[in-house]
Design a protein around this motif. Structure first.
Motif, PDB file in Angstrom:
ATOM      1  N   CYS A 365     -92.452  -2.433  74.326  1.00  8.89           N
ATOM      2  CA  CYS A 365     -91.298  -1.524  74.388  1.00  8.89           C
ATOM      3  C   CYS A 365     -91.751  -0.093  74.700  1.00  8.89           C
ATOM      4  O   CYS A 365     -91.181   0.587  75.558  1.00  8.89           O
ATOM      5  CB  CYS A 365     -90.533  -1.563  73.073  1.00  8.89           C
ATOM      6  SG  CYS A 365     -89.600  -3.078  72.821  1.00  8.89           S
ATOM      7  N   SER A 368     -92.779   0.205  78.246  1.00  2.00           N
ATOM      8  CA  SER A 368     -91.632   0.258  79.160  1.00  2.00           C
ATOM      9  C   SER A 368     -91.015   1.652  79.172  1.00  2.00           C
ATOM     10  O   SER A 368     -90.647   2.183  80.236  1.00  2.00           O
ATOM     11  CB  SER A 368     -90.589  -0.779  78.750  1.00  2.00           C
ATOM     12  OG  SER A 368     -91.108  -2.085  78.842  1.00  2.00           O
ATOM     13  N   TYR A 384     -83.233   2.998  76.731  1.00  2.00           N
ATOM     14  CA  TYR A 384     -84.208   2.049  76.149  1.00  2.00           C
ATOM     15  C   TYR A 384     -84.672   2.535  74.781  1.00  2.00           C
ATOM     16  O   TYR A 384     -84.736   1.773  73.804  1.00  2.00           O
ATOM     17  CB  TYR A 384     -85.405   1.922  77.087  1.00  2.00           C
ATOM     18  CG  TYR A 384     -86.207   0.664  76.916  1.00  2.00           C
ATOM     19  CD1 TYR A 384     -86.209  -0.328  77.881  1.00  2.00           C
ATOM     20  CD2 TYR A 384     -86.975   0.457  75.775  1.00  2.00           C
ATOM     21  CE1 TYR A 384     -86.942  -1.481  77.739  1.00  2.00           C
ATOM     22  CE2 TYR A 384     -87.700  -0.702  75.606  1.00  2.00           C
ATOM     23  CZ  TYR A 384     -87.687  -1.672  76.597  1.00  2.00           C
ATOM     24  OH  TYR A 384     -88.419  -2.816  76.438  1.00  2.00           O
ATOM     25  N   PHE A 388     -84.156   0.762  71.196  1.00  2.00           N
ATOM     26  CA  PHE A 388     -85.372   0.427  70.448  1.00  2.00           C
ATOM     27  C   PHE A 388     -85.308   1.004  69.031  1.00  2.00           C
ATOM     28  O   PHE A 388     -85.619   0.322  68.042  1.00  2.00           O
ATOM     29  CB  PHE A 388     -86.586   0.963  71.197  1.00  2.00           C
ATOM     30  CG  PHE A 388     -87.882   0.740  70.469  1.00  2.00           C
ATOM     31  CD1 PHE A 388     -88.381  -0.547  70.298  1.00  2.00           C
ATOM     32  CD2 PHE A 388     -88.612   1.808  69.956  1.00  2.00           C
ATOM     33  CE1 PHE A 388     -89.581  -0.760  69.640  1.00  2.00           C
ATOM     34  CE2 PHE A 388     -89.799   1.597  69.294  1.00  2.00           C
ATOM     35  CZ  PHE A 388     -90.286   0.313  69.135  1.00  2.00           C
ATOM     36  N   LEU A 419     -83.327  -5.219  75.058  1.00  2.00           N
ATOM     37  CA  LEU A 419     -84.647  -4.639  75.328  1.00  2.00           C
ATOM     38  C   LEU A 419     -85.495  -5.587  76.173  1.00  2.00           C
ATOM     39  O   LEU A 419     -86.206  -5.159  77.087  1.00  2.00           O
ATOM     40  CB  LEU A 419     -85.365  -4.331  74.016  1.00  2.00           C
ATOM     41  CG  LEU A 419     -84.761  -3.185  73.179  1.00  2.00           C
ATOM     42  CD1 LEU A 419     -85.460  -3.091  71.832  1.00  2.00           C
ATOM     43  CD2 LEU A 419     -84.865  -1.857  73.915  1.00  2.00           C
ATOM     44  N   GLU A 420     -85.422  -6.884  75.843  1.00  2.00           N
ATOM     45  CA  GLU A 420     -86.193  -7.857  76.617  1.00  2.00           C
ATOM     46  C   GLU A 420     -85.663  -7.963  78.058  1.00  2.00           C
ATOM     47  O   GLU A 420     -86.448  -8.165  78.996  1.00  2.00           O
ATOM     48  CB  GLU A 420     -86.143  -9.227  75.926  1.00  2.00           C
ATOM     49  CG  GLU A 420     -86.879  -9.292  74.599  1.00  2.00           C
ATOM     50  CD  GLU A 420     -88.383  -9.201  74.754  1.00  2.00           C
ATOM     51  OE1 GLU A 420     -88.859  -8.189  75.329  1.00  2.00           O
ATOM     52  OE2 GLU A 420     -89.083 -10.121  74.313  1.00  2.00           O
ATOM     53  N   ARG A 423     -87.042  -5.113  79.887  1.00  2.00           N
ATOM     54  CA  ARG A 423     -88.481  -5.337  80.085  1.00  2.00           C
ATOM     55  C   ARG A 423     -88.735  -6.289  81.249  1.00  2.00           C
ATOM     56  O   ARG A 423     -89.668  -6.102  82.040  1.00  2.00           O
ATOM     57  CB  ARG A 423     -89.073  -5.905  78.798  1.00  2.00           C
ATOM     58  CG  ARG A 423     -90.536  -6.301  78.898  1.00  2.00           C
ATOM     59  CD  ARG A 423     -90.974  -6.976  77.614  1.00  2.00           C
ATOM     60  NE  ARG A 423     -92.232  -7.676  77.770  1.00  2.00           N
ATOM     61  CZ  ARG A 423     -92.715  -8.568  76.910  1.00  2.00           C
ATOM     62  NH1 ARG A 423     -92.016  -8.877  75.835  1.00  2.00           N
ATOM     63  NH2 ARG A 423     -93.881  -9.151  77.111  1.00  2.00           N
TER      64      ARG A 423
END
Length: 556
Positions: A365, A368, A384, A388, A419-420, A423
């Motif tokens: 994270c 990224s 992001y 997070f 978040l994934e 990513r």
């Protein structure tokens, strides 16, 4: 012991008739041995009344034999009293009485040999190994003379204990291997169990926990078959400690629970039996008092009136004592059980938090976010970073509670998947369906329970797929008195993922799914092998087409 009491009564009947003091003292010593054999060793205190009675009988026998100059009987009484103090974990007194007994047993082979070995055992408990070796040699000298295989094996097991304490592990192992092999061919099951316990101590000392568990489970099997309750308690306690050392907290918890239940059960039976045992002891003493009074004045009627009054007072005090004692035992048992349960819960919660705060996920994270900043994509970096921080806060908040509302849990899972998706450049679509009955019913579930399965679907199932239409679906439905989760993806499947991991992460070992399984069993309050069902999916051409995971929880 019931049969022993029958024949002891026959002997007492004749002794009363002929008034033989020597035989009366010997019979009282035998009765004390019966009382010892029927009890679990405990120090003298609120629950040590029967040991006080046994000590009194031995002291009567010792004084009587000393006055009558019956030195053989005196030595045996002292040796038996030393064993009583050993069961009460007072090794200093056990050593003192045993050494005095030894001086009267010289020339009497079996009692001398056994008492010398007992002294060696007591000195080991006191960490005085040189003294233990001296008395073990005395026992061995007699054993060599009379060639007693049972005592020889017992003495070798004691010698192995000394070598273990001195960290001479290889020598101790050679001895124990020989002793176990020899005792296994006999019916000396009690001695075999004690030797196996010593072997488990050796295994634990050299950190061979698997072997220690194997030996203790063998003790458990033999002691249960032969109703050796003391050895069963010792084996369960040691198994709980070793399983805890190896990190197998589930097994440790079960062994600890079995240990506490058996120990409390024995203690409970002891409390129930104390009234009858004390009554027998009291009546025996009462009988002696009556005989002495009858010899003086033959006033039986007045004596009965006195003793009845004393008996009523005794019963009243005894009932009060036992009621208080039972209350203390019940309180202590509940308190110990609560402490152990809370400790295991705390350990599991720590593991849960560690599994949810996966260091690789956090690193990815942050990496990224750094990439967005380097690309000067402030909006993406801010979005992001905001998601997070919300996810981290949700994880930390939920870690303080065992359960959270299902709607709040789904919000945290959505943050994680968002978040994934960022990513992996939105490589897959994510859909969530929550049964309206669940969403509007204030149902509670363990926090982020299904997150490890979603993580597996993304990282192992879809991250390595070249398919352009990757989908991840989560369904939460209410079915009767259970909540059912269904997590389904159309990634590469478990077999291909396994091959990929073997090639790229050969040393990686996941504990997330194991912790999740334990959490489900704790939440459902039962060991359920069907609570998690994983199905490999295939298309019409028998090619892998993803994975489906079904999880069943009780509805709360």
């Amino acid at each position: 012991y019931d049969s022993a009491l029958v024949y002891l009564e026959k002997s007492n009947a004749v002794e009363t008739k002929i008034n033989n003091d020597e035989q009366r003292l010997s019979n009282e010593s035998i009765l004390a041995r019966i009382y010892i054999a029927q009890k679990i060793a405990e120090p003298i205190g609120p629950r040590g009344g029967m040991y006080k009675i046994a000590i009194r009988y031995f002291q009567v026998a010792i004084n009587g034999n000393r006055q009558n100059k019956n030195y053989r009987g005196l030595g045996l009484a002292l040796a038996n009293l030393s064993l009583l103090y050993d069961e009460m974990e007072d090794d200093k007194k056990a050593i003192s009485y045993s050494k005095e007994a030894l001086s009267y047993l010289a020339g009497i082979n079996m009692p001398y040999m056994q008492t010398a070995a007992n002294i060696a055992d007591f000195y080991i408990n006191e960490d005085q190994y040189d003294s233990a070796l001296v008395y073990l040699e005395k026992s061995n000298a007699v054993e060599t003379k009379i060639n007693n295989d049972e005592q020889r094996l017992s003495n070798e097991s004691i010698l192995a204990r000394i070598y273990i304490a001195q960290k001479k592990y290889s020598t101790a192992k050679e001895i124990l291997d020989k002793v176990v092999a020899a005792q296994s061919k006999t019916d000396l099951t009690w001695a075999l169990c004690k030797t196996l316990i010593n072997y488990a101590v050796l295994d634990t000392s050299v950190k061979q926990y698997g072997d220690a568990i194997k030996h203790l489970e063998q003790v458990l099997d033999i002691s249960k078959k032969n109703q050796f309750q003391i050895l069963t308690v010792i084996a369960l306690q040691n198994l709980a400690a070793i399983q805890s050392k190896t990190g197998n907290y589930k097994a440790a918890f079960q062994y600890q629970a079995d240990y506490m239940n058996l120990k409390d059960s024995i203690a409970g039976s002891k409390v129930k039996d104390d009234l009858n045992d004390l009554e027998v002891s009291y009546k025996t003493l009462q009988k002696e008092q009556e005989i002495n009074l009858l010899k003086k004045d033959n006033d039986i009627k007045n004596l009965e009136i006195k003793n009845n009054s004393r008996l009523k007072i005794f019963y009243l005090l005894l009932i009060i004592f036992l009621a208080a004692l039972f209350g203390i035992i019940y309180y202590q048992r509940n308190r110990r059980s609560k402490i152990e349960t809370e400790k295991l819960k705390a350990e599991l919660q720590t593991q849960i938090l560690r599994s949810q705060m996966n260091p690789h996920f956090i690193f990815n994270c942050l990496n990224s976010i750094e990439n967005f900043i380097m690309q000067n994509d402030k909006r993406q970096a801010s979005d992001y970073l905001n998601k997070f921080s919300l996810l981290i806060r949700s994880i930390l908040d939920s870690s303080r509670n065992e359960t959270v509302p299902i709607t709040k849990d789904m919000e945290a899972l959505q943050l994680y998947v968002d978040l994934e998706q960022l990513r992996f450049n939105n490589k897959f679509t994510f859909k969530v369906f929550v049964d309206p009955a669940l969403a509007g019913g204030d149902y509670l579930v363990p926090s982020l329970l299904i997150q490890p399965f979603i993580e597996n679907a993304i990282v192992h199932g879809m991250a390595h797929s070249d398919d352009k239409e990757l989908n991840l679906t989560v369904i939460a439905s209410l079915e009767g008195d259970t909540i059912k989760y269904t997590i389904q993806d159309n990634g590469i499947g478990r077999e291909k993922a396994k091959v990929y991991n073997m090639q790229n992460k050969p040393y990686h070992k996941s504990v997330g799914l194991k912790i999740t399984e334990e959490r489900i069993n704790m939440f459902n309050r039962q060991q359920d092998n069907n609570a998690i069902r994983i199905t490999d999916l295939y298309d019409e051409n028998k090619n892998p087409d993803g994975t489906k995971v079904e999880i069943t929880l009780k509805a709360v």
